[in-house]
Design a protein around this motif. Structure first.
Motif, short mmCIF file in Angstrom:
data_model
loop_
_atom_site.label_atom_id
_atom_site.label_comp_id
_atom_site.label_asym_id
_atom_site.label_seq_id
_atom_site.Cartn_x
_atom_site.Cartn_y
_atom_site.Cartn_z
N HIS A 5 -75.15 -27.97 23.58
CA HIS A 5 -74.34 -26.96 22.89
C HIS A 5 -74.97 -26.55 21.57
CE1 HIS A 5 -72.60 -30.75 21.19
NE2 HIS A 5 -72.54 -30.05 20.08
N GLU A 52 -69.86 -24.70 20.35
CA GLU A 52 -68.85 -25.54 19.70
C GLU A 52 -68.54 -24.91 18.35
OE1 GLU A 52 -70.41 -29.30 18.21
OE2 GLU A 52 -68.43 -30.23 18.33
N HIS A 76 -75.58 -26.62 13.95
CA HIS A 76 -76.48 -27.58 14.57
C HIS A 76 -76.77 -27.20 16.02
CE1 HIS A 76 -72.47 -29.29 15.67
NE2 HIS A 76 -73.07 -29.65 16.79
N ALA A 78 -77.52 -29.11 19.72
CA ALA A 78 -77.31 -30.43 20.34
C ALA A 78 -78.08 -30.54 21.65
CB ALA A 78 -75.82 -30.66 20.60
N GLU A 126 -78.50 -32.60 16.83
CA GLU A 126 -77.59 -33.62 17.36
C GLU A 126 -78.14 -34.08 18.70
OE1 GLU A 126 -73.50 -32.20 17.86
OE2 GLU A 126 -73.17 -33.60 19.51
ZN ZN Z 1 -72.02 -30.78 18.21
#
Ligand code: ZN
Length: 144
Positions: A5, A52, A76, A78, A126
């Motif tokens: 994500h 997200e 971020h 991921a 992440e």
């Molecule tokens: Zn995340």
């Protein structure tokens, strides 16, 4: 690994849910709060990946600090991994700095760690691994 994500920091989750619903043409499939991170999140499926959205729930939340410094936007990226412990030691050996090298419970049934953006070209990375039965057990033991 795949891009599991992309995290986007927002000030007003309800307003942003509506915005992304208009953009994508469908609503988020879930909302979830992660108390330990001081965030409430929503998730949109985008093919095999997700968006997200993250809103801070208190002023000590990493998202509150991010919004203060950089305003809304991409927060971020991921990557999904099969074996997070293995990736942590591999990346540490490669010289990457982790914000914490102990995976913790994230949103959407994952254990997660973050790499410090100082060693990843300014991008907060992440790593996340799906929680399976055995891993859930480990988590519970660690908390005790
Ligand atoms: Zn995340």
């Amino acid at each position: 690994m795949k891009i599991e994500h992309i995290g986007i920091a927002v000030k007003d989750l309800d307003a942003s849910n509506q915005l992304f619903e208009r953009l994508l043409g469908y609503p988020p499939y879930k909302e979830e709060s992660v108390a330990s991170e001081g965030v409430v999140t929503s998730f949109f499926k985008v093919g095999d990946s997700k968006l997200e959205l993250l809103q801070a729930t208190n002023e000590n939340s990493p998202i509150a600090k991010f919004l203060e410094k950089r305003n809304e936007g991409m927060h971020h990226i991921a990557f999904e991994v099969d074996d997070i412990e293995h990736e942590i030691s591999r990346l540490e050996q490669e010289g990457f700095k982790l914000i914490s090298s102990i995976p913790k419970k994230g949103a959407d049934n994952k254990i997660v760690v973050f790499l410090h953006p100082g060693t990843t070209n300014g991008v907060l990375v992440e790593l996340c691994q799906e929680i399976k039965e055995a891993a859930q057990h480990d988590e519970a033991n660690r908390d005790q």
